[in-house]
Design an enzyme around this catalytic site. Structure first.
Site, PDB file in Angstrom:
ATOM      1  CB  VAL A  14     -41.968 -32.346  -2.515  1.00 45.45           C
ATOM      2  CG1 VAL A  14     -42.107 -33.608  -1.662  1.00 45.45           C
ATOM      3  CG2 VAL A  14     -40.911 -31.682  -2.049  1.00 45.45           C
ATOM      4  CE  LYS A 204     -35.312 -28.508   6.745  1.00 49.32           C
ATOM      5  NZ  LYS A 204     -33.653 -28.702   5.286  1.00 49.32           N
TER       6      LYS A 204
HETATM    7  N1  LIG Z   1     -37.489 -29.236  -2.086  1.00 50.87           N
HETATM    8  C1  LIG Z   1     -37.353 -30.371  -1.439  1.00 50.87           C
HETATM    9  O1  LIG Z   1     -36.192 -31.570  -1.903  1.00 50.87           O
HETATM   10  C2  LIG Z   1     -38.002 -30.313   0.002  1.00 50.87           C
HETATM   11  C3  LIG Z   1     -38.491 -29.628  -0.390  1.00 50.87           C
HETATM   12  N2  LIG Z   1     -39.400 -29.692   1.121  1.00 50.87           N
HETATM   13  C4  LIG Z   1     -40.810 -28.624   0.846  1.00 50.87           C
HETATM   14  O2  LIG Z   1     -41.989 -28.955   0.399  1.00 50.87           O
HETATM   15  C5  LIG Z   1     -42.545 -27.994   0.092  1.00 50.87           C
HETATM   16  C6  LIG Z   1     -42.249 -27.832  -1.624  1.00 50.87           C
HETATM   17  O3  LIG Z   1     -40.950 -27.516  -1.804  1.00 50.87           O
HETATM   18  P1  LIG Z   1     -40.572 -28.034  -3.572  1.00 50.87           P
HETATM   19  O4  LIG Z   1     -41.272 -28.536  -3.888  1.00 50.87           O
HETATM   20  O5  LIG Z   1     -39.350 -28.199  -3.676  1.00 50.87           O
HETATM   21  O6  LIG Z   1     -41.199 -25.985  -3.587  1.00 50.87           O
HETATM   22  P2  LIG Z   1     -41.271 -26.078  -5.822  1.00 50.87           P
HETATM   23  O7  LIG Z   1     -41.530 -25.177  -6.244  1.00 50.87           O
HETATM   24  O8  LIG Z   1     -41.202 -26.937  -6.934  1.00 50.87           O
HETATM   25  O9  LIG Z   1     -43.470 -26.682  -5.734  1.00 50.87           O
HETATM   26  C7  LIG Z   1     -44.558 -25.904  -5.345  1.00 50.87           C
HETATM   27  C8  LIG Z   1     -44.882 -25.964  -6.348  1.00 50.87           C
HETATM   28  O10 LIG Z   1     -46.487 -25.442  -5.305  1.00 50.87           O
HETATM   29  C9  LIG Z   1     -47.257 -25.580  -6.607  1.00 50.87           C
HETATM   30  N3  LIG Z   1     -48.495 -23.431  -6.363  1.00 50.87           N
HETATM   31  C10 LIG Z   1     -47.885 -22.741  -5.334  1.00 50.87           C
HETATM   32  N4  LIG Z   1     -48.990 -21.760  -4.885  1.00 50.87           N
HETATM   33  C11 LIG Z   1     -50.046 -23.141  -5.831  1.00 50.87           C
HETATM   34  C12 LIG Z   1     -51.134 -22.086  -6.161  1.00 50.87           C
HETATM   35  N5  LIG Z   1     -51.835 -21.180  -5.555  1.00 50.87           N
HETATM   36  N6  LIG Z   1     -52.138 -22.835  -7.174  1.00 50.87           N
HETATM   37  C13 LIG Z   1     -50.844 -24.122  -8.150  1.00 50.87           C
HETATM   38  N7  LIG Z   1     -49.846 -24.470  -7.550  1.00 50.87           N
HETATM   39  C14 LIG Z   1     -48.996 -23.918  -6.885  1.00 50.87           C
HETATM   40  C15 LIG Z   1     -45.798 -24.292  -7.144  1.00 50.87           C
HETATM   41  O11 LIG Z   1     -46.334 -24.181  -9.285  1.00 50.87           O
HETATM   42  C16 LIG Z   1     -44.980 -25.446  -7.524  1.00 50.87           C
HETATM   43  O12 LIG Z   1     -45.257 -26.234  -8.750  1.00 50.87           O
HETATM   44  C17 LIG Z   1     -41.800 -26.744   0.923  1.00 50.87           C
HETATM   45  O13 LIG Z   1     -42.447 -26.058   1.492  1.00 50.87           O
HETATM   46  C18 LIG Z   1     -40.443 -27.068   1.336  1.00 50.87           C
HETATM   47  O14 LIG Z   1     -39.858 -26.186   2.479  1.00 50.87           O
HETATM   48  C19 LIG Z   1     -38.958 -30.277   1.948  1.00 50.87           C
HETATM   49  C20 LIG Z   1     -37.996 -30.397   2.077  1.00 50.87           C
HETATM   50  C21 LIG Z   1     -36.840 -30.901   0.592  1.00 50.87           C
HETATM   51  N1  LIG Z   2     -32.999 -26.489   0.987  1.00 51.91           N
HETATM   52  C1  LIG Z   2     -32.910 -27.485   1.832  1.00 51.91           C
HETATM   53  C2  LIG Z   2     -33.805 -28.248   1.115  1.00 51.91           C
HETATM   54  C3  LIG Z   2     -35.140 -28.546   2.016  1.00 51.91           C
HETATM   55  O1  LIG Z   2     -35.690 -28.753   2.858  1.00 51.91           O
HETATM   56  C4  LIG Z   2     -32.102 -27.210   1.911  1.00 51.91           C
HETATM   57  O2  LIG Z   2     -30.599 -26.632   1.040  1.00 51.91           O
HETATM   58  O3  LIG Z   2     -31.614 -29.384   2.667  1.00 51.91           O
END
Ligand SMILES: NC(=O)C1=CN([C@@H]2O[C@H](COP(=O)(O)OP(=O)(O)OC[C@H]3O[C@@H](n4cnc5c(N)ncnc54)[C@H](O)[C@@H]3O)[C@@H](O)[C@H]2O)C=CC1
Ligand SMILES: N[C@@H](CC=O)C(=O)O
Ligand code: NA
Length: 435
Positions: A14, A204
């Site tokens: 994201v 959600k």
């Molecule tokens: N991927 C999706 O399509 C969606 C994600 N979300 C939410 O968005 C949020 C992010 O999700 P994603 O981007 O998919 O996860 P992701 O795992 O791809 O990204 C999270 C990033 O944060 C970094 N990170 C975590 N702790 C850290 C730290 N202490 N220092 C530096 N970097 C750190 C990780 O290295 C990673 O790059 C979550 O809460 C997820 O539930 C919500 C809707 C859709």
């Molecule tokens: N893991 C979720 C994506 C983020 O909300 C899904 O599969 O819908």
């Protein structure tokens, strides 16, 4: 022109989407907003990634340092999880920084503390991306439908589960094979428990329930049942009877209290929700003035989710200098009006049910099962006997009329106690979607 400075926590899926969106849509956004948005600092594990995606931003390794920087007005929390994300969000609020987060787990579990601290510090916490990703359903619940009494919300709000169920139906594949495919395609997490056991959908629907009914966020009250135990036979039989099986998050206001639940659900195939396939999401809201409205779109993915994150950011940019009473309350209702209400236990919900019974293929068995259901006041809407199995066994599929869940459970226990019944009864709830 005024500039809003952003501190970005996390450059994963994201975070990358947000960086790309801000790069590609700047001109259009500035035309709409009348001010500029600039990422001034990023907390990421990789400096190289920051240089690549946000070349103008400073690299920070400590989230708590980032949120305190003078050149950060709004913090985008895109770490995920509830440890560092929670500490950073609370610290940022204490420092008077506004928050945008996509983190449904954080809000479903700690939202009440976060919103209370935000009220105290006069900051805004926006979270459109946390529910159904790019679909503006939080906006609909908090603003678009504000003149209504909400009656129910039901949604396909986990793309991974919906992809798995769609493939099971279309290809007749077994759950575990489709899950492997979802992992290969990058839809499911390496540990997909959160998606397939209903936790993600539970987070959600918990958030939407609070917004719909003006209650504190109460994830503990949400019944969770995922899709891992579903048999593709039931999906096939449901289809023969004119239904599709979907993992639904449901919340509904009833005379007994609020229902809050996630479970596989049979939906008549003519309904729009039944035709939401693959990784797409859809949320149906029933409200007393507008009636039924439906919101459909991408519930996940870098750019759809970034679309919601940046729209929140734009809302905050517009409202930053507005008096607090002009802002939309975090949980849709004025904080003093957010009141705990009774939640209905699963035993007391009212639904209709799909039952599959495996029993000896002999005279009198159907009658016995019908009697045991009738003893509990459970009325049968349809009954079919399916293919005869090995060892003189048959499968009986029953659809019931609406009844109280504890009656069905008592009847199931009585059916399972019969010598002629050779396996646990499969029960899947059905949704009439009448509000
Ligand atoms: N991927 C999706 O399509 C969606 C994600 N979300 C939410 O968005 C949020 C992010 O999700 P994603 O981007 O998919 O996860 P992701 O795992 O791809 O990204 C999270 C990033 O944060 C970094 N990170 C975590 N702790 C850290 C730290 N202490 N220092 C530096 N970097 C750190 C990780 O290295 C990673 O790059 C979550 O809460 C997820 O539930 C919500 C809707 C859709
Ligand atoms: N893991 C979720 C994506 C983020 O909300 C899904 O599969 O819908
Ligand atoms: Na959304």
């Amino acid at each position: 022109m005024r500039t809003i400075n952003i501190g970005l926590l996390g450059l994963g899926t994201v975070g990358r989407g947000v960086a790309e969106l801000l790069r590609d849509n700047t001109q259009e956004m500035t035309r709409r907003l009348g001010c500029e948005i600039r990422i001034s600092a990023v907390c990421s594990r990789s400096q190289e990634r920051v240089q690549q995606l946000c070349p103008q931003a400073a690299w920070e390794t400590d989230p708590l340092t980032l949120v305190q920087r003078d050149d950060v007005d709004v913090v985008l929390e895109l770490f995920g999880g509830t440890t560092l994300a929670k500490d950073a969000v609370l610290k940022a609020i204490e420092c008077g920084k506004h928050i945008v987060t996509a983190n449904k787990k954080l809000l479903a579990e700690y939202g009440n503390d976060i919103f209370a601290l935000a009220e105290k510090n006069n900051v805004m916490v926006h979270f459109e991306a946390a529910v159904a990703g790019g679909i503006p359903v939080i906006k609909a619940l908090r603003e678009g439908l504000a003149a209504n009494q909400i009656q129910s919300v039901a949604g396909i709000i986990n793309g991974t589960s919906n992809f798995i169920l769609s493939e099971m139906r279309e290809k007749g594949s077994a759950f575990k094979d489709v899950l492997a495919e979802a992992q290969r395609l990058g839809y499911a997490e390496a540990d997909p428990t959160f998606d397939i056991e209903g936790h993600d959908a539970g987070h959600k629907i918990t958030i939407m329930s609070a917004l719909a009914f003006g209650t504190p966020v109460n994830f503990g009250a949400c019944y969770l049942e995922g899709i891992s135990q579903l048999d593709s036979r039931d999906i096939k039989y449901a289809e023969e009877l004119g239904y599709r099986v979907k993992l639904l998050g449901i919340t509904r206001k009833t005379e007994k209290g609020i229902e809050l639940r996630v479970h596989p659900t049979l939906i008549p195939e003519s309904r729009l929700l039944a035709n939401v396939n693959g990784v797409m999401n859809a949320v149906r809201i029933n409200a007393n003035m507008v009636g039924e409205t439906l919101y459909y779109g991408a519930g996940a993915g870098a750019l759809p989710t970034a679309s919601a994150v940046v729209a929140d950011l734009m809302d905050i940019a517009r409202l930053m200098n507005a008096p607090s009473q002009n802002r939309v309350p975090h949980l849709a209702f004025q904080p003093s009006q957010v009141k705990a209400q009774n939640f209905v236990s699963m035993d007391n919900i009212s639904s209709s049910y799909y039952l599959r019974v495996q029993a000896a293929d002999e005279a009198g068995v159907l009658g016995k099962i019908a009697t045991l259901l009738a003893n509990e006041g459970v009325s049968i809407e349809a009954l079919i006997q399916k293919a005869v199995l090995d060892n003189n066994q048959a499968e009986i599929v029953i659809l019931t009329h609406h009844t109280i869940e504890k009656n069905v459970k008592t009847a199931i226990a009585a059916i399972e106690a019969q010598d002629c019944v050779s396996a646990p009864v499969t029960m899947i709830r059905m949704e009439s979607l009448h509000g």
